[in-house]
Design a protein around this motif. Structure first.
Motif, PDB file in Angstrom:
ATOM      1  N   GLU A  83       0.832  -1.204   0.000  1.00 37.46           N
ATOM      2  CA  GLU A  83       0.000   0.000   0.000  1.00 37.46           C
ATOM      3  C   GLU A  83       0.869   1.257   0.000  1.00 37.46           C
ATOM      4  N   ARG A  84       1.981   1.185   0.719  1.00 36.17           N
ATOM      5  CA  ARG A  84       2.880   2.336   0.758  1.00 36.17           C
ATOM      6  C   ARG A  84       3.525   2.563  -0.609  1.00 36.17           C
ATOM      7  N   GLU A  85       3.871   1.471  -1.278  1.00 40.52           N
ATOM      8  CA  GLU A  85       4.448   1.595  -2.626  1.00 40.52           C
ATOM      9  C   GLU A  85       3.450   2.231  -3.591  1.00 40.52           C
ATOM     10  N   VAL A  86       2.197   1.798  -3.492  1.00 38.15           N
ATOM     11  CA  VAL A  86       1.153   2.367  -4.339  1.00 38.15           C
ATOM     12  C   VAL A  86       0.963   3.851  -4.010  1.00 38.15           C
ATOM     13  N   ILE A  91       1.362   9.695  -5.300  1.00 40.22           N
ATOM     14  CA  ILE A  91       1.807  11.041  -4.921  1.00 40.22           C
ATOM     15  C   ILE A  91       2.622  11.700  -6.025  1.00 40.22           C
ATOM     16  N   VAL A  92       3.387  10.905  -6.759  1.00 44.05           N
ATOM     17  CA  VAL A  92       4.195  11.494  -7.839  1.00 44.05           C
ATOM     18  C   VAL A  92       3.432  11.549  -9.162  1.00 44.05           C
ATOM     19  N   GLY A  93       2.126  11.244  -9.114  1.00 39.91           N
ATOM     20  CA  GLY A  93       1.272  11.464 -10.274  1.00 39.91           C
ATOM     21  C   GLY A  93       1.100  10.305 -11.221  1.00 39.91           C
ATOM     22  N   LYS A  94       1.498   9.093 -10.806  1.00 41.69           N
ATOM     23  CA  LYS A  94       1.348   7.928 -11.692  1.00 41.69           C
ATOM     24  C   LYS A  94      -0.117   7.504 -11.780  1.00 41.69           C
ATOM     25  N   LEU A  95      -0.545   7.113 -12.980  1.00 40.59           N
ATOM     26  CA  LEU A  95      -1.887   6.565 -13.179  1.00 40.59           C
ATOM     27  C   LEU A  95      -1.894   5.085 -12.815  1.00 40.59           C
ATOM     28  N   ASN A  96      -3.097   4.523 -12.673  1.00 43.58           N
ATOM     29  CA  ASN A  96      -3.205   3.119 -12.257  1.00 43.58           C
ATOM     30  C   ASN A  96      -2.426   2.168 -13.171  1.00 43.58           C
ATOM     31  N   LYS A  97      -2.521   2.395 -14.483  1.00 43.72           N
ATOM     32  CA  LYS A  97      -1.808   1.515 -15.422  1.00 43.72           C
ATOM     33  C   LYS A  97      -0.295   1.624 -15.222  1.00 43.72           C
ATOM     34  N   GLN A  98       0.181   2.839 -15.008  1.00 47.15           N
ATOM     35  CA  GLN A  98       1.612   3.045 -14.791  1.00 47.15           C
ATOM     36  C   GLN A  98       2.074   2.391 -13.493  1.00 47.15           C
ATOM     37  N   ILE A  99       1.243   2.503 -12.449  1.00 48.56           N
ATOM     38  CA  ILE A  99       1.561   1.878 -11.163  1.00 48.56           C
ATOM     39  C   ILE A  99       1.627   0.363 -11.328  1.00 48.56           C
ATOM     40  N   ALA A 100       0.672  -0.167 -12.070  1.00 53.79           N
ATOM     41  CA  ALA A 100       0.638  -1.619 -12.319  1.00 53.79           C
ATOM     42  C   ALA A 100       1.915  -2.069 -13.029  1.00 53.79           C
ATOM     43  N   ASP A 101       2.351  -1.297 -14.007  1.00 58.26           N
ATOM     44  CA  ASP A 101       3.571  -1.640 -14.749  1.00 58.26           C
ATOM     45  C   ASP A 101       4.803  -1.580 -13.848  1.00 58.26           C
ATOM     46  N   VAL A 102       4.902  -0.536 -13.038  1.00 61.17           N
ATOM     47  CA  VAL A 102       6.066  -0.363 -12.156  1.00 61.17           C
ATOM     48  C   VAL A 102       6.158  -1.486 -11.133  1.00 61.17           C
ATOM     49  N   VAL A 161      -0.436  13.940   2.883  1.00 60.57           N
ATOM     50  CA  VAL A 161       0.875  13.271   2.902  1.00 60.57           C
ATOM     51  C   VAL A 161       2.006  14.281   2.775  1.00 60.57           C
ATOM     52  N   VAL A 162       1.817  15.283   1.918  1.00 60.35           N
ATOM     53  CA  VAL A 162       2.883  16.265   1.700  1.00 60.35           C
ATOM     54  C   VAL A 162       3.127  17.117   2.944  1.00 60.35           C
ATOM     55  N   THR A 163       2.117  17.260   3.830  1.00 63.57           N
ATOM     56  CA  THR A 163       2.351  18.003   5.072  1.00 63.57           C
ATOM     57  C   THR A 163       3.356  17.275   5.960  1.00 63.57           C
ATOM     58  N   VAL A 164       3.392  15.955   5.862  1.00 66.10           N
ATOM     59  CA  VAL A 164       4.296  15.152   6.687  1.00 66.10           C
ATOM     60  C   VAL A 164       5.596  14.862   5.946  1.00 66.10           C
ATOM     61  N   GLU A 165       5.485  14.617   4.645  1.00 66.97           N
ATOM     62  CA  GLU A 165       6.642  14.287   3.813  1.00 66.97           C
ATOM     63  C   GLU A 165       6.651  15.240   2.619  1.00 66.97           C
ATOM     64  N   PRO A 166       7.295  16.399   2.750  1.00 74.90           N
ATOM     65  CA  PRO A 166       7.302  17.392   1.680  1.00 74.90           C
ATOM     66  C   PRO A 166       7.761  16.818   0.349  1.00 74.90           C
ATOM     67  N   ALA A 167       7.372  17.496  -0.716  1.00 68.02           N
ATOM     68  CA  ALA A 167       7.746  17.050  -2.065  1.00 68.02           C
ATOM     69  C   ALA A 167       9.241  16.815  -2.150  1.00 68.02           C
ATOM     70  N   GLY A 168       9.590  15.683  -2.726  1.00 63.87           N
ATOM     71  CA  GLY A 168      11.008  15.351  -2.856  1.00 63.87           C
ATOM     72  C   GLY A 168      11.495  14.421  -1.766  1.00 63.87           C
ATOM     73  N   SER A 210     -10.621  12.403  -1.389  1.00 63.36           N
ATOM     74  CA  SER A 210     -10.279  12.716  -2.774  1.00 63.36           C
ATOM     75  C   SER A 210      -8.770  12.577  -2.940  1.00 63.36           C
ATOM     76  N   LEU A 211      -8.357  12.497  -4.195  1.00 61.56           N
ATOM     77  CA  LEU A 211      -6.921  12.411  -4.482  1.00 61.56           C
ATOM     78  C   LEU A 211      -6.203  13.661  -3.986  1.00 61.56           C
ATOM     79  N   ALA A 212      -6.831  14.828  -4.196  1.00 63.11           N
ATOM     80  CA  ALA A 212      -6.212  16.087  -3.766  1.00 63.11           C
ATOM     81  C   ALA A 212      -6.009  16.108  -2.253  1.00 63.11           C
ATOM     82  N   GLU A 213      -7.016  15.627  -1.514  1.00 64.36           N
ATOM     83  CA  GLU A 213      -6.919  15.589  -0.051  1.00 64.36           C
ATOM     84  C   GLU A 213      -5.821  14.619   0.384  1.00 64.36           C
ATOM     85  N   LEU A 214      -5.723  13.479  -0.288  1.00 65.94           N
ATOM     86  CA  LEU A 214      -4.694  12.491   0.031  1.00 65.94           C
ATOM     87  C   LEU A 214      -3.300  13.102  -0.146  1.00 65.94           C
ATOM     88  N   VAL A 215      -3.074  13.739  -1.291  1.00 66.12           N
ATOM     89  CA  VAL A 215      -1.768  14.335  -1.573  1.00 66.12           C
ATOM     90  C   VAL A 215      -1.455  15.435  -0.564  1.00 66.12           C
TER      91      VAL A 215
END
Length: 212
Positions: free
Chosen positions: A152-155, A160-171, A202-209, A194-199
């Motif tokens: 779940e953490r990998e997903v 968070i970095v903007g991958k779509l479901n298909k891209q996540i599946a491939d990775v 998470v970014v409040t705890v783990e800033p971008a990068g 929502s996706l926006a709320e999720l991001v």
């Protein structure tokens, strides 16, 4: 006088060696509906200080023994989150400006008007409520992150970095359906609607990068 908008647990802490000024401030603030505690020295306040204290600190710059600036620095070392208003005499303004650069909210010169002090106090209390709410959100988000499984953490990291479901599946080498299941569990565990709320959470705890 304006009425207090303080939260029930917020208190104004006054630290000033001038008894007359101290008593005047206590009367004025209590008359406006604030809970107030006054101390004649920095040492007296430090003796009772607790991390859980909520509200703001009205602090004289120049006092016998430990000065207001020294108390401010010591509280900083103890990670105190109380917003600080400094009371200054004319000659203390440069010191107060220096304190602003190190995190104090503002300073007020003697003699000052009641409305000026009330405005600063309300500003501090509003700021402290917002900061406390943010810290609660960050602590809740960190706790929720710890309850994610490794997959779940990998997903989540890929979301968070903007991958779509298909891209996540491939990775990750899994099916899109499996990604959708993990994604739904991540949203549920993180309490996000929502996706926006999720991001945002998470970014409040783990800033971008820094997201793993």
């Amino acid at each position: 006088m304006s009425e207090s908008h303080a939260a029930p647990d917020q208190q104004i802490f006054i630290v000033d060696d001038d008894e007359a000024l101290r008593d005047s401030l206590v009367w004025m603030l209590e008359s406006s509906g604030y809970a107030v505690a006054a101390f004649e020295s920095a040492e007296a306040f430090l003796a009772v200080y607790e991390e859980a204290m909520s509200g703001c600190l009205v602090l004289d710059v120049r006092m016998p023994g430990m000065s207001g600036l020294e108390l401010f620095e010591e509280l900083g070392r103890q990670r105190c989150t109380l917003p600080v208003i400094f009371i200054t005499g004319h000659g203390d303004v440069p010191m107060a400006v220096s304190a602003l650069k190190r995190g104090a909210v503002d300073f007020i010169e003697k003699p000052f008007g009641d409305q000026d002090m009330l405005r600063l106090v309300e500003q501090c209390l509003t700021q402290e409520r917002a900061s406390r709410s943010q810290r609660r959100l960050e602590a809740d988000t960190a706790r929720r992150l710890e309850h994610l499984t490794q997959r779940e953490r990998e997903v989540l990291d890929l979301i968070i970095v903007g991958k779509l479901n298909k891209q996540i599946a491939d990775v990750l080498g899994i099916s899109i359906k499996t990604v959708e299941v993990h994604r739904a569990r991540v949203m549920e565990k993180m309490g996000a609607h929502s996706l926006a709320e999720l991001v945002q959470h998470v970014v409040t705890v783990e800033p971008a990068g820094t997201v793993r």
